[in-house]
Design a protein around this motif. Structure first.
Motif, short mmCIF file in Angstrom:
data_model
loop_
_atom_site.label_atom_id
_atom_site.label_comp_id
_atom_site.label_asym_id
_atom_site.label_seq_id
_atom_site.Cartn_x
_atom_site.Cartn_y
_atom_site.Cartn_z
N PHE A 12 0.84 -1.19 0.00
CA PHE A 12 0.00 0.00 0.00
C PHE A 12 0.88 1.26 0.00
O PHE A 12 0.52 2.27 -0.61
N SER A 13 2.03 1.18 0.69
CA SER A 13 2.97 2.31 0.66
C SER A 13 3.56 2.48 -0.73
O SER A 13 3.73 3.61 -1.22
N ILE A 14 3.87 1.36 -1.39
CA ILE A 14 4.42 1.42 -2.75
C ILE A 14 3.39 2.02 -3.71
O ILE A 14 3.71 2.88 -4.54
N TYR A 15 2.14 1.59 -3.58
CA TYR A 15 1.08 2.12 -4.44
C TYR A 15 0.94 3.64 -4.25
O TYR A 15 0.81 4.39 -5.23
N ALA A 16 0.94 4.08 -2.99
CA ALA A 16 0.83 5.51 -2.71
C ALA A 16 2.03 6.28 -3.27
O ALA A 16 1.88 7.38 -3.82
N PHE A 17 3.21 5.68 -3.17
CA PHE A 17 4.42 6.33 -3.69
C PHE A 17 4.36 6.45 -5.21
O PHE A 17 4.72 7.49 -5.78
N ILE A 18 3.89 5.40 -5.87
CA ILE A 18 3.72 5.44 -7.33
C ILE A 18 2.75 6.56 -7.70
O ILE A 18 2.93 7.27 -8.70
N ALA A 19 1.71 6.72 -6.89
CA ALA A 19 0.69 7.72 -7.18
C ALA A 19 1.20 9.14 -7.02
O ALA A 19 0.87 10.02 -7.82
N GLY A 20 2.00 9.40 -5.96
CA GLY A 20 2.39 10.78 -5.73
C GLY A 20 3.62 10.99 -4.88
O GLY A 20 3.76 12.04 -4.25
N GLY A 21 4.50 10.00 -4.82
CA GLY A 21 5.74 10.16 -4.07
C GLY A 21 5.53 10.10 -2.56
O GLY A 21 4.49 9.64 -2.07
N THR A 22 6.52 10.56 -1.82
CA THR A 22 6.49 10.46 -0.35
C THR A 22 5.34 11.26 0.25
O THR A 22 4.81 10.90 1.30
N LYS A 23 4.97 12.36 -0.40
CA LYS A 23 3.86 13.17 0.11
C LYS A 23 2.55 12.38 0.09
O LYS A 23 1.74 12.46 1.03
N ALA A 24 2.35 11.63 -0.97
CA ALA A 24 1.14 10.80 -1.07
C ALA A 24 1.16 9.68 -0.04
O ALA A 24 0.11 9.33 0.53
N VAL A 25 2.33 9.11 0.22
CA VAL A 25 2.45 8.06 1.25
C VAL A 25 2.04 8.61 2.60
O VAL A 25 1.27 7.98 3.35
N ALA A 26 2.54 9.80 2.94
CA ALA A 26 2.20 10.43 4.22
C ALA A 26 0.71 10.73 4.30
O ALA A 26 0.06 10.50 5.33
N ILE B 1 -5.33 10.13 -14.21
CA ILE B 1 -6.28 11.07 -14.80
C ILE B 1 -5.79 12.53 -14.70
O ILE B 1 -5.87 13.30 -15.66
N GLU B 2 -5.26 12.89 -13.52
CA GLU B 2 -4.92 14.29 -13.24
C GLU B 2 -3.45 14.63 -13.51
O GLU B 2 -3.08 15.80 -13.51
N GLY B 3 -2.61 13.61 -13.67
CA GLY B 3 -1.20 13.89 -13.89
C GLY B 3 -0.39 13.77 -12.61
O GLY B 3 -0.92 13.63 -11.52
N LYS B 4 0.93 13.86 -12.74
CA LYS B 4 1.82 13.57 -11.62
C LYS B 4 1.80 14.62 -10.51
O LYS B 4 2.21 14.34 -9.38
N ASP B 5 1.32 15.83 -10.79
CA ASP B 5 1.32 16.89 -9.79
C ASP B 5 0.01 17.00 -9.01
O ASP B 5 -0.20 17.98 -8.30
N TRP B 6 -0.86 16.01 -9.15
CA TRP B 6 -2.17 16.09 -8.50
C TRP B 6 -2.08 16.29 -7.00
O TRP B 6 -2.89 17.00 -6.40
N VAL B 7 -1.08 15.67 -6.37
CA VAL B 7 -1.00 15.70 -4.92
C VAL B 7 -0.65 17.11 -4.40
O VAL B 7 -0.87 17.42 -3.22
N ASN B 8 -0.14 17.97 -5.26
CA ASN B 8 0.25 19.33 -4.84
C ASN B 8 -0.84 20.35 -5.12
O ASN B 8 -0.69 21.54 -4.78
N ARG B 9 -1.94 19.92 -5.72
CA ARG B 9 -3.00 20.85 -6.08
C ARG B 9 -4.03 20.97 -4.97
O ARG B 9 -4.26 20.02 -4.23
N GLU B 10 -4.68 22.12 -4.91
CA GLU B 10 -5.76 22.30 -3.95
C GLU B 10 -6.99 21.55 -4.46
O GLU B 10 -7.33 21.63 -5.65
N LEU B 11 -7.63 20.84 -3.57
CA LEU B 11 -8.80 20.04 -3.96
C LEU B 11 -10.02 20.94 -4.10
O LEU B 11 -10.35 21.71 -3.21
N THR B 12 -10.68 20.85 -5.24
CA THR B 12 -11.90 21.64 -5.48
C THR B 12 -13.04 20.70 -5.80
O THR B 12 -12.85 19.63 -6.37
N GLU B 13 -14.19 21.09 -5.40
CA GLU B 13 -15.38 20.26 -5.65
C GLU B 13 -15.73 20.27 -7.13
O GLU B 13 -15.63 21.30 -7.78
#
Length: 412
Positions: A234-248, A400-412
């Motif tokens: 699960f940590s590997i999957y999160a890392f693939i999705a968005g690096g260490t920030k996504a894991v945290a 879907i959103e690209g590699k920088d998704w984890v750094n973006r502000e979430l909007t509805e």
């Protein structure tokens, strides 16, 4: 008091099954081979399950396909979702196979003499044909041809979609049949503690108390793989999705869903906690609101691990080597099928277990073994089943959103 009542309500089925197994074990230890007189009770229960499984799987799979809303343009999201779901299920199954090879399960238990198999030489093409199809419609109604039935059910489901309004009466019949067969299974499962108790009494009485060692090893294998997969993959999957920030982000917000899963023993009941966690993990609502409910029904990493564990254990109990490309490939395929089939059926784990027995042409006496293992591993399996949906949502967001998704502000 409310917490106690809630626990008893959520785990009532498991507690009743374990009580029946416990009472049967005591009877087997005390009376030994004399308990064979009650074995027909277990046989009747198993036969009822086998009788119900064919129409139940047919109706549920056809209904699931036919109820897809074609008016919604999910396109890329749906494709990405199913790709991630299938890949993670296969990874979970393969990790289980690998660990089972590294730490071989002892084949010193069970009565291998009860397993008889006709050995016939066939070409790979003939074996594949017999596995995936039948030569006549009525042969589909045998549990021995379950994979062929599943493929035929998928075809029927897609045909209903293509038929549109003209196929609506048949569509309504399928939906109605699905509900009826679900209740048939619920009725049969009312006597599961008695049926499994009788069968377990027979097993303990004839094989001996060493049977408990078999289930202990099965639990050790499953829990070892599950804990490893949960933390590492699960940590590997999160890392693939968005690096260490996504894991945290994932582990910080996965506590409540994990607690909900273990407390309710239900992936469906964990959906609200997962939806809330998905927002905190910065998964866009248009992705999370689709992936989480869909994952609760179709994406079950814990069930994938459980399916392979059951196959390994039953093969060992019947002195059948868990080896060969065809055996392993079928195990991986079944892990995906079982995960999907379990989602829409009450007590769906038991149907998955019957699929395993049917696909490998194992004897009916193997059914109680896989059912008991399934009951014992259910709480931990639920954690993986439920919390794997949000980390899958992270990977889908990455696609879907690209590699920088984890750094973006979430909007509805």
């Amino acid at each position: 008091m409310n917490n106690t009542n809630s626990f008893l309500k959520n785990y009532r089925g498991i507690l009743l099954l374990l009580s029946g197994i416990f009472m049967g074990s005591i009877a087997g230890i005390i009376w030994g081979e004399k308990v064979a007189v009650i074995k027909p009770i277990g046989d009747i229960f198993i036969n009822l399950l086998f009788t119900a499984v064919v129409p139940l799987v047919f109706f549920c799979i056809v209904s699931a396909i036919a109820n897809i809303d074609r008016s919604q343009k999910f396109g890329k999201i749906l494709g990405s979702t199913f790709f991630v779901f299938v890949c993670t299920l296969l990874v979970a199954a393969f990790v289980t196979v690998l660990i089972a090879w590294l730490f071989p399960f002892s084949q010193s238990t069970g009565d291998g003499s009860t397993f008889s198999e006709e050995v016939t030489k066939q070409s790979a093409g003939d074996e594949l044909t017999q596995l995936l199809t039948t030569s006549d419609f009525y042969i589909l109604l045998s549990r021995k041809n379950m994979l062929a039935l599943i493929i035929f059910s998928l075809l029927i489901g897609f045909a209903i979609l293509r038929a549109g309004d003209k196929g609506k009466p048949f569509h309504d019949f399928i939906n109605s049949g699905t509900e009826v067969m679900k209740h048939v299974l619920l009725i049969i499962m009312k006597v599961a503690p008695i049926g499994l108790g009788a069968y377990f009494a027979y097993q303990v009485g004839t094989i001996g108390p060493q049977l408990f060692g078999t289930y202990g090893k099965a639990l050790a294998l499953f829990h070892g793989v599950s804990i490893f997969y949960f933390i590492v993959f699960f940590s590997i999957y999160a890392f693939i999705a968005g690096g260490t920030k996504a894991v945290a982000l994932y582990w910080k917000n996965n506590i409540v869903p994990s607690a909900t899963a273990i407390g309710t023993c239900s992936s469906i009941a964990t959906i609200p906690a997962n939806l809330d966690a998905a927002k905190k993990m910065r998964i866009p609502p248009y992705i999370g609101n689709l992936v989480v409910p869909l994952g609760a029904a179709l994406h079950k990493d814990g069930s994938s691990i459980s399916a392979v564990t059951k196959i390994v254990v039953v093969f060992a109990m019947f002195h059948k080597p868990f080896a060969g490309i065809d055996t392993i490939a079928l195990a991986l395929g079944l892990s995906v099928i079982v995960s999907i089939v379990e989602g829409g059926i009450p007590n769906g784990g038991y149907i998955g277990e019957l699929l395993i027995i049917s696909a490998y042409a194992l004897p009916a006496s193997a059914v109680p073994a896989v059912m008991i293992i399934g009951t014992l591993v259910d709480p931990i399996a639920t954690i993986l089943n439920a919390t794997g949906d949000t980390v899958a949502g992270m990977m889908i967001t990455r696609m879907i959103e690209g590699k920088d998704w984890v750094n973006r502000e979430l909007t509805e």
